[in-house]
Design a protein around this motif. Structure first.
Motif, PDB file in Angstrom:
ATOM      1  N   ILE A  35       1.388  -0.983  -0.050  1.00  0.00           N
ATOM      2  CA  ILE A  35       0.037   0.145   0.262  1.00  0.00           C
ATOM      3  C   ILE A  35       1.090   1.137   0.018  1.00  0.00           C
ATOM      4  O   ILE A  35       1.003   2.273  -0.862  1.00  0.00           O
ATOM      5  N   GLY A  36       1.882   0.951   0.738  1.00  0.00           N
ATOM      6  CA  GLY A  36       2.585   2.297   0.920  1.00  0.00           C
ATOM      7  C   GLY A  36       3.659   2.568  -0.882  1.00  0.00           C
ATOM      8  O   GLY A  36       3.842   3.563  -0.756  1.00  0.00           O
ATOM      9  N   HIS A  37       4.169   1.661  -1.144  1.00  0.00           N
ATOM     10  CA  HIS A  37       4.712   1.544  -2.725  1.00  0.00           C
ATOM     11  C   HIS A  37       3.713   2.269  -3.565  1.00  0.00           C
ATOM     12  O   HIS A  37       3.671   3.014  -4.664  1.00  0.00           O
ATOM     13  N   LEU A  38       2.462   1.282  -3.294  1.00  0.00           N
ATOM     14  CA  LEU A  38       0.843   2.125  -4.107  1.00  0.00           C
ATOM     15  C   LEU A  38       0.735   3.458  -4.366  1.00  0.00           C
ATOM     16  O   LEU A  38       1.121   4.493  -4.816  1.00  0.00           O
ATOM     17  N   ALA A  39       0.989   4.169  -2.370  1.00  0.00           N
ATOM     18  CA  ALA A  39       0.308   5.661  -2.570  1.00  0.00           C
ATOM     19  C   ALA A  39       1.758   6.415  -2.910  1.00  0.00           C
ATOM     20  O   ALA A  39       2.001   7.563  -3.847  1.00  0.00           O
ATOM     21  N   GLN A  40       3.033   5.794  -2.983  1.00  0.00           N
ATOM     22  CA  GLN A  40       4.414   6.651  -2.886  1.00  0.00           C
ATOM     23  C   GLN A  40       4.435   6.709  -5.052  1.00  0.00           C
ATOM     24  O   GLN A  40       4.585   7.902  -5.579  1.00  0.00           O
ATOM     25  N   THR A  41       4.049   5.870  -5.278  1.00  0.00           N
ATOM     26  CA  THR A  41       3.664   5.764  -7.285  1.00  0.00           C
ATOM     27  C   THR A  41       2.671   7.200  -7.583  1.00  0.00           C
ATOM     28  O   THR A  41       3.530   7.155  -8.376  1.00  0.00           O
ATOM     29  N   LEU A  42       1.829   6.737  -6.794  1.00  0.00           N
ATOM     30  CA  LEU A  42       0.979   7.871  -6.883  1.00  0.00           C
ATOM     31  C   LEU A  42       1.337   8.969  -7.251  1.00  0.00           C
ATOM     32  O   LEU A  42       0.653  10.169  -7.682  1.00  0.00           O
ATOM     33  N   ARG A  43       1.847   9.437  -5.678  1.00  0.00           N
ATOM     34  CA  ARG A  43       2.550  10.969  -5.723  1.00  0.00           C
ATOM     35  C   ARG A  43       2.956  11.234  -6.291  1.00  0.00           C
ATOM     36  O   ARG A  43       3.228  12.483  -7.736  1.00  0.00           O
ATOM     37  N   GLU A  44       4.264  10.318  -6.554  1.00  0.00           N
ATOM     38  CA  GLU A  44       4.877  10.795  -7.662  1.00  0.00           C
ATOM     39  C   GLU A  44       4.777  11.231  -9.513  1.00  0.00           C
ATOM     40  O   GLU A  44       4.901  11.960  -9.949  1.00  0.00           O
ATOM     41  N   GLY A 101       1.415  12.151  -9.362  1.00  0.00           N
ATOM     42  CA  GLY A 101       0.733  13.464  -9.617  1.00  0.00           C
ATOM     43  C   GLY A 101      -0.391  13.414  -8.864  1.00  0.00           C
ATOM     44  O   GLY A 101      -1.963  14.336  -9.380  1.00  0.00           O
ATOM     45  N   ALA A 102      -0.765  12.577  -8.695  1.00  0.00           N
ATOM     46  CA  ALA A 102      -2.041  12.541  -8.199  1.00  0.00           C
ATOM     47  C   ALA A 102      -2.850  12.958  -6.980  1.00  0.00           C
ATOM     48  O   ALA A 102      -1.558  13.568  -6.145  1.00  0.00           O
ATOM     49  N   ALA A 103      -3.919  13.667  -6.479  1.00  0.00           N
ATOM     50  CA  ALA A 103      -4.075  14.258  -5.455  1.00  0.00           C
ATOM     51  C   ALA A 103      -4.047  13.225  -4.532  1.00  0.00           C
ATOM     52  O   ALA A 103      -4.151  12.006  -4.489  1.00  0.00           O
ATOM     53  N   ASP A 104      -3.970  14.149  -3.135  1.00  0.00           N
ATOM     54  CA  ASP A 104      -3.779  12.823  -1.595  1.00  0.00           C
ATOM     55  C   ASP A 104      -5.260  12.443  -2.237  1.00  0.00           C
ATOM     56  O   ASP A 104      -4.669  11.674  -1.384  1.00  0.00           O
ATOM     57  N   ASP A 105      -6.590  12.952  -1.752  1.00  0.00           N
ATOM     58  CA  ASP A 105      -7.762  12.955  -1.726  1.00  0.00           C
ATOM     59  C   ASP A 105      -8.105  11.697  -2.605  1.00  0.00           C
ATOM     60  O   ASP A 105      -8.428  10.579  -2.053  1.00  0.00           O
ATOM     61  N   ASP A 106      -7.054  11.324  -3.639  1.00  0.00           N
ATOM     62  CA  ASP A 106      -7.187  10.118  -4.837  1.00  0.00           C
ATOM     63  C   ASP A 106      -6.818   9.050  -4.102  1.00  0.00           C
ATOM     64  O   ASP A 106      -6.895   7.568  -4.041  1.00  0.00           O
ATOM     65  N   ILE A 107      -5.251   9.672  -3.739  1.00  0.00           N
ATOM     66  CA  ILE A 107      -3.987   8.235  -3.130  1.00  0.00           C
ATOM     67  C   ILE A 107      -4.237   7.184  -1.837  1.00  0.00           C
ATOM     68  O   ILE A 107      -4.669   6.559  -2.208  1.00  0.00           O
ATOM     69  N   ALA A 108      -5.298   8.281  -0.881  1.00  0.00           N
ATOM     70  CA  ALA A 108      -6.463   7.593   0.301  1.00  0.00           C
ATOM     71  C   ALA A 108      -7.231   7.040  -0.289  1.00  0.00           C
ATOM     72  O   ALA A 108      -7.513   5.432   0.129  1.00  0.00           O
ATOM     73  N   GLN A 109      -7.932   7.369  -1.453  1.00  0.00           N
ATOM     74  CA  GLN A 109      -8.708   6.377  -1.781  1.00  0.00           C
ATOM     75  C   GLN A 109      -8.208   4.579  -2.190  1.00  0.00           C
ATOM     76  O   GLN A 109      -8.772   3.978  -1.553  1.00  0.00           O
ATOM     77  N   ALA A 110      -7.448   5.156  -2.805  1.00  0.00           N
ATOM     78  CA  ALA A 110      -6.483   4.271  -4.027  1.00  0.00           C
ATOM     79  C   ALA A 110      -6.113   2.489  -2.427  1.00  0.00           C
ATOM     80  O   ALA A 110      -6.243   2.343  -2.568  1.00  0.00           O
ATOM     81  N   GLY A 111      -5.788   3.949  -1.647  1.00  0.00           N
ATOM     82  CA  GLY A 111      -5.038   3.125  -0.335  1.00  0.00           C
ATOM     83  C   GLY A 111      -6.138   2.278   0.092  1.00  0.00           C
ATOM     84  O   GLY A 111      -5.332   1.028   1.021  1.00  0.00           O
ATOM     85  N   ALA A 112      -7.157   2.669   0.534  1.00  0.00           N
ATOM     86  CA  ALA A 112      -8.588   2.755   0.962  1.00  0.00           C
ATOM     87  C   ALA A 112      -8.451   0.795   0.275  1.00  0.00           C
ATOM     88  O   ALA A 112      -9.350   0.293   0.978  1.00  0.00           O
ATOM     89  N   ILE A 113      -9.189   1.299  -1.105  1.00  0.00           N
ATOM     90  CA  ILE A 113      -9.307  -0.037  -2.135  1.00  0.00           C
ATOM     91  C   ILE A 113      -8.203  -1.225  -1.531  1.00  0.00           C
ATOM     92  O   ILE A 113      -9.199  -2.047  -1.835  1.00  0.00           O
TER      93      ILE A 113
END
Length: 122
Positions: free
Chosen positions: A88-97, A99-111
């Motif tokens: 989940i951390g690697h997914l979040a870091q990837t999405l952040r890199e 340019g994904a929005a924080d809310d979208d990163i959080a939603q992807a992490g929740a999924i």
């Protein structure tokens, strides 16, 4: 009438999910806790399966034809919450890199977190 945009579309659709899958697996393969699980895996095929799975899970077209998560991870001995947390951390870091929005990163992490018990077969 307001139409809600899917997380898949907000993240950039198929090109972004494919890029995210490739970047994500580079991180996973560089992680000493996770990389041993991929020693004998065809990574091109794995990246393609991951992209199809993420597309479906994030609200895009469902073209995923792989096994369900419980079956796919059943033979992986020693998986624990630490492994899922790293993924989940690697997914979040990837999405952040990307340019994904924080809310979208959080939603992807929740999924991703919502399937923890299936991945860990509990």
């Amino acid at each position: 009438m307001t139409t809600q945009t899917s997380l898949f579309d907000r993240l950039g659709g198929s090109p972004a999910i494919t890029a995210a899958s490739e970047i994500f697996y580079r991180k996973v393969l560089a992680d000493p806790l996770l990389s041993p699980y991929f020693d004998d895996v065809d990574m091109d095929r794995q990246v393609a399966k991951q992209a199809a799975f993420l597309t479906m899970a994030l609200g895009g077209p469902n073209e995923y034809t792989g096994r369900d998560l419980r079956s796919a991870h059943a033979g992986l001995h020693g998986l624990a919450d630490d492994h899922v947390d790293r993924v989940i951390g690697h997914l979040a870091q990837t999405l952040r890199e990307l340019g994904a929005a924080d809310d979208d990163i959080a939603q992807a992490g929740a999924i991703a977190a919502s399937v923890r018990d299936d991945v860990l077969n509990r």
